[in-house]
Design an enzyme around this catalytic site. Sequence first.
Site, PDB file in Angstrom:
ATOM      1  N   ASN A  20       0.868  -1.188   0.000  1.00  0.00           N
ATOM      2  CA  ASN A  20       0.000   0.000   0.000  1.00  0.00           C
ATOM      3  C   ASN A  20       0.900   1.232   0.000  1.00  0.00           C
ATOM      4  O   ASN A  20       1.714   1.405   0.915  1.00  0.00           O
ATOM      5  CB  ASN A  20      -0.843   0.034   1.265  1.00  0.00           C
ATOM      6  N   CYS A  72      -7.250   3.184   7.952  1.00  0.00           N
ATOM      7  CA  CYS A  72      -6.431   2.528   6.935  1.00  0.00           C
ATOM      8  C   CYS A  72      -5.343   1.769   7.678  1.00  0.00           C
ATOM      9  O   CYS A  72      -4.458   2.381   8.281  1.00  0.00           O
ATOM     10  CB  CYS A  72      -5.830   3.560   5.983  1.00  0.00           C
ATOM     11  N   GLY A  73      -5.414   0.454   7.670  1.00  0.00           N
ATOM     12  CA  GLY A  73      -4.499  -0.348   8.480  1.00  0.00           C
ATOM     13  C   GLY A  73      -3.044  -0.190   8.095  1.00  0.00           C
ATOM     14  O   GLY A  73      -2.175   0.030   8.950  1.00  0.00           O
ATOM     15  N   ASN A 179     -15.614  -1.547   0.662  1.00  0.00           N
ATOM     16  CA  ASN A 179     -14.408  -2.112   0.077  1.00  0.00           C
ATOM     17  C   ASN A 179     -14.692  -3.588  -0.174  1.00  0.00           C
ATOM     18  O   ASN A 179     -15.499  -4.201   0.535  1.00  0.00           O
ATOM     19  CB  ASN A 179     -13.227  -1.966   1.031  1.00  0.00           C
ATOM     20  N   CYS A 207      -4.127  -4.073   1.172  1.00  0.00           N
ATOM     21  CA  CYS A 207      -5.091  -3.318   1.981  1.00  0.00           C
ATOM     22  C   CYS A 207      -5.118  -3.936   3.374  1.00  0.00           C
ATOM     23  O   CYS A 207      -5.570  -5.070   3.546  1.00  0.00           O
ATOM     24  CB  CYS A 207      -6.476  -3.355   1.345  1.00  0.00           C
ATOM     25  N   THR A 209      -6.840  -3.146   6.221  1.00  0.00           N
ATOM     26  CA  THR A 209      -8.156  -3.435   6.802  1.00  0.00           C
ATOM     27  C   THR A 209      -8.853  -4.555   6.044  1.00  0.00           C
ATOM     28  O   THR A 209      -9.648  -5.303   6.617  1.00  0.00           O
ATOM     29  CB  THR A 209      -9.049  -2.180   6.804  1.00  0.00           C
TER      30      THR A 209
END
Length: 275
Positions: A20, A72-73, A179, A207, A209
């Site tokens: 990411n 946003c993880g 998402n 991603c 999350t």
Amino acid sequence: MGFSSLLTTCRYLLYSGAGNSFILGESMPSLEDVLFLCQEEMVDGFLCVESSEIADAKLTVFNSDGSIASMCGNGLRCAMAHVAQCFGLEDVSIETERGVYQGKFFSMNRVLVDMTLPDWKKAERKLTHVLPGMPEQVFFIDTGVPHVVVFVSDLSKVPVQEWGSFLRYHEDFAPEGVNVDFVQRKKDDLLLVYTYERGCERETLSCGTGMLASALVAADIFSLGQDFSIAVCSRSRNLIKIFSEKGKVFLEGPVSLLNRSENFGWLEPKSRRFG
């Protein structure tokens, strides 16, 4: 507490959290800045790290379309790595729209965050209509942002962009949208996950999350127990570890500092500190 900003000779940093990619800055950007920066560097979002009265720093996450993401993880892990290096910390707290998150910085190869929420809002759903070949049964879960998890037998045969866009705007999840995570179970403790991200409106290489959402749903439907550990591989082929311990759920993986704005070629270096 001693502080040494990584942005003393530049305005922005380019980070990757397990694939990411993000621009990170220490002052609130304009919408025009977010759109320009994300398009210019072809990144997934903008991370604004500022001072906080209740944590080590405050994080605001902008999607590449300029919208604000409540969580946003992988962006959170990038921010934690940034703050840890600025302050010389191992234990890091970050204020977000969803509350204060606690994390631990071991190294750039291992940044961990406690992603536990009081209610994941998990629910199995049967879609009112689907595209040809698409599973009808999906799983909704909120890991800081809403996700729909779709299990498939072979990810290589899934048209991620087409199916992802269809489900992201599906009437069953209107008006906010979701998402979308397509998941193939490779082993008991290994998942392959491809995610179509709301706010980017495309598949991203990773991603956080979404990987978390996929692991939490897998732990439930495959009866992995209350304390579990699952490795999740994304399109980037980076591995993220999701594990549960004593009622808490953690997201752990690598962070990379890819570039500084003095090397971007389109920005003048400018000193900036938060605090």
